[in-house]
Design a protein around this motif. Structure first.
Motif, PDB file in Angstrom:
ATOM      1  N   ALA A   1      13.521 -29.464 -51.569  1.00  0.00           N
ATOM      2  CA  ALA A   1      13.267 -30.534 -52.530  1.00  0.00           C
ATOM      3  C   ALA A   1      13.151 -30.002 -53.952  1.00  0.00           C
ATOM      4  O   ALA A   1      13.386 -30.729 -54.915  1.00  0.00           O
ATOM      5  N   CYS A   2      12.795 -28.724 -54.080  1.00  0.00           N
ATOM      6  CA  CYS A   2      12.600 -28.130 -55.398  1.00  0.00           C
ATOM      7  C   CYS A   2      12.627 -26.605 -55.256  1.00  0.00           C
ATOM      8  O   CYS A   2      12.474 -26.076 -54.155  1.00  0.00           O
TER       9      CYS A   2
ATOM     10  N   LEU B   1       5.047 -18.116 -61.615  1.00  0.00           N
ATOM     11  CA  LEU B   1       5.781 -18.590 -62.792  1.00  0.00           C
ATOM     12  C   LEU B   1       6.157 -20.061 -62.658  1.00  0.00           C
ATOM     13  O   LEU B   1       6.041 -20.835 -63.618  1.00  0.00           O
ATOM     14  N   LEU B   2       6.613 -20.460 -61.481  1.00  0.00           N
ATOM     15  CA  LEU B   2       6.984 -21.864 -61.275  1.00  0.00           C
ATOM     16  C   LEU B   2       5.761 -22.771 -61.360  1.00  0.00           C
ATOM     17  O   LEU B   2       5.822 -23.852 -61.965  1.00  0.00           O
TER      18      LEU B   2
ATOM     19  N   ALA C   1       5.537 -26.800 -61.912  1.00  0.00           N
ATOM     20  CA  ALA C   1       6.259 -27.245 -60.723  1.00  0.00           C
ATOM     21  C   ALA C   1       5.367 -28.094 -59.826  1.00  0.00           C
ATOM     22  O   ALA C   1       4.208 -27.768 -59.593  1.00  0.00           O
ATOM     23  N   ARG C   2       5.928 -29.172 -59.339  1.00  0.00           N
ATOM     24  CA  ARG C   2       5.209 -30.050 -58.416  1.00  0.00           C
ATOM     25  C   ARG C   2       5.113 -29.367 -57.055  1.00  0.00           C
ATOM     26  O   ARG C   2       6.068 -28.759 -56.577  1.00  0.00           O
TER      27      ARG C   2
ATOM     28  N   PRO D   1      11.183 -26.983 -63.930  1.00  0.00           N
ATOM     29  CA  PRO D   1      10.864 -26.344 -62.645  1.00  0.00           C
ATOM     30  C   PRO D   1      11.028 -27.279 -61.459  1.00  0.00           C
ATOM     31  O   PRO D   1      11.179 -26.826 -60.324  1.00  0.00           O
ATOM     32  N   ASP D   2      11.010 -28.591 -61.709  1.00  0.00           N
ATOM     33  CA  ASP D   2      11.235 -29.569 -60.640  1.00  0.00           C
ATOM     34  C   ASP D   2      12.695 -29.999 -60.663  1.00  0.00           C
ATOM     35  O   ASP D   2      13.033 -31.134 -61.028  1.00  0.00           O
TER      36      ASP D   2
END
Length: 450
Positions: free
Chosen positions: A249-250, A272-273, A278-279, A240-241
């Motif tokens: 950035a992501c 979901l992310l 995810a960060r 996810p990142d």
């Protein structure tokens, strides 16, 4: 005048009697005209010939007759550069494609370097695609923009064509644009063709996942605005990142920015992310601060940053969104941010009085920095009906006690219900030390200020 002059007479657009007979599928008329020496290869002003007209109309018997009598199958047959085989592929006339595949070039190119097989993939004519592939047509051909048949089939969601192409050796890892990052899997993700995406996941290399200069298909899945498209990629282990792309950035930044309207699909994509780990970048926090539903989701899934410098950074981002303080302030405080991190003069100067009245409930107003006290005094002087708590006197003892408890154990711990329940306090005080009475007094059911 000889009969051949009559049978080859032209209209103002240069159509011949044979052209009209072929266009309308009149086999007997076609045979009769050919017997009388009609020219099977005369073209109209738009470069169409009798064979092209018969192909366009799907008149297979006419096509057979014309081919037997010398109709030329190769070459340009209309102004776009299409051949008869292009037209048969476009129309999905499998029988005619089979006939032409035996007598004409399999790789004629139109003005955009598109082949007949490419058209079968684009328009979902899997049977025609099989015929051409089995005859030897190139399944990895590329148009002027480098798109391949597999890319266009994935983009249009034609699973049967995707399967046929893969069986005949189509390369799912052939880059389909000049920047060397777009693959068929990206097209399937962007246009939300989940079944095609799942099939391509089995055969696509993972170089695009995080490599510099490439693009993770997660970005395309987010752009699709369909949570069902994102799920297969995350289930397959896509990180996810992902690498920075398109100014983000992501993928989470893109997802949050695209979810300002807080549609159900947009919020689910963000969820979901986050659940995939995810960060949450500073930009993601900044974007979420503008939408209480998204900020609440981020805090539920990830909580506040554990390191104090990161919480300080978040507080600075929040204060920069002072006009939305009625949304983010209750959520951040409930999540456990230290109120002292929000003691910025701009907040006290610009926030509406309802926000300040709420915020002061979490502070010992007798010990506020002098700069803040001066701002509040000025605001009280110019306000005819202030809702802010009077600043004179000492706060109630019970309130001072819970402020002291918060200072001892920390705001993050005090925001944790399970931690509070383990404290040596009567159960009746659990809600009080978590400032629940303040939230009830000032906040609505969505958790924002009235």
């Amino acid at each position: 005048m000889e009969s051949c002059d009559y049978v080859n007479s032209l209209t103002h657009n240069s159509e011949t009697p044979l052209y009209f007979a072929a266009k309308n599928g009149h086999v007997r008329s076609v045979r009769l005209l050919l017997k009388e020496s009609a020219d099977a290869n005369l073209k109209t002003l738009d470069l169409a010939c009798p064979l092209f007209a018969a192909v366009e109309g799907g008149h297979q018997e006419v096509v057979k007759v014309l081919l037997r009598r010398g109709a030329e199958a190769n070459g340009q047959r209309n102004v776009s550069g299409w051949s008869c085989l292009h037209q048969a592929a476009y129309r999905g006339h499998a029988g005619i494609v089979r006939l032409l595949a035996g007598v004409s070039s399999l790789e004629p190119l139109d003005d955009y370097n598109i082949t007949p097989l490419f058209l079968t993939a684009q328009y979902g004519h899997s049977k025609c695609l099989e015929i051409l592939a089995e005859a030897g047509a190139n399944v990895n051909c590329q148009a002027t923009d480098l798109a391949t048949p597999l890319l266009i089939a994935a983009q249009e969601g034609h699973l049967a064509c995707v399967e046929a192409l893969l069986r005949h050796g189509a390369n799912p890892n052939l880059y389909c644009n000049q920047d060397q990052w777009q693959l068929p899997i990206h097209a399937a993700a962007e246009f939300s063709h989940t079944r095609v995406l799942e099939r391509l996941l089995e055969v696509t290399e993972r170089e695009c996942e995080r490599s510099e200069g490439k693009v993770s298909p997660l970005y395309q899945a987010v752009l699709s605005e369909r949570a069902s498209t994102l799920t297969p990629l995350l289930n397959a282990g896509y990180n996810p990142d992902a690498q920075p792309c398109f100014g983000y950035a992501c993928p989470l930044e893109l997802a949050i920015e695209g979810s300002y309207r807080c549609s159900d699909e947009g919020v689910e994509i963000v969820r979901l992310l986050l659940e995939a780990g995810a960060r949450v970048s500073d930009k993601a926090y900044s974007l979420a601060l503008r939408c209480p539903q998204l900020l609440q989701l981020v805090l539920q899934c990830r909580g506040l940053p554990t390191e104090k410098p990161a919480r300080q950074s978040l507080a600075q981002l929040a204060v920069a969104e002072v006009d939305r303080a009625h949304c983010w302030l209750p959520l951040l405080l409930r999540a456990g941010i230290e109120p002292t991190l929000l003691l910025h003069s701009s907040l006290f100067e610009e926030a509406v009085e309802e926000v300040l009245s709420f915020f002061l409930e979490f502070l010992n107003w007798s010990c506020l920095p002098q700069e803040i006290q001066n701002i509040l005094s000025r605001r009280q002087d110019v306000s005819s009906e202030t809702t802010m708590k009077p600043l004179e006197g000492i706060p109630p003892l019970a309130h001072l006690c819970r402020l002291q408890l918060r200072e001892c154990v920390g705001s993050l711990r005090l925001a944790d219900r399970s931690y509070v329940q383990r404290l040596p306090l009567p159960p009746l005080l659990h809600h009080y030390v978590q400032f629940s009475d303040i939230y009830t007094k000032h906040c609505n059911s969505a958790g924002t200020l009235f």
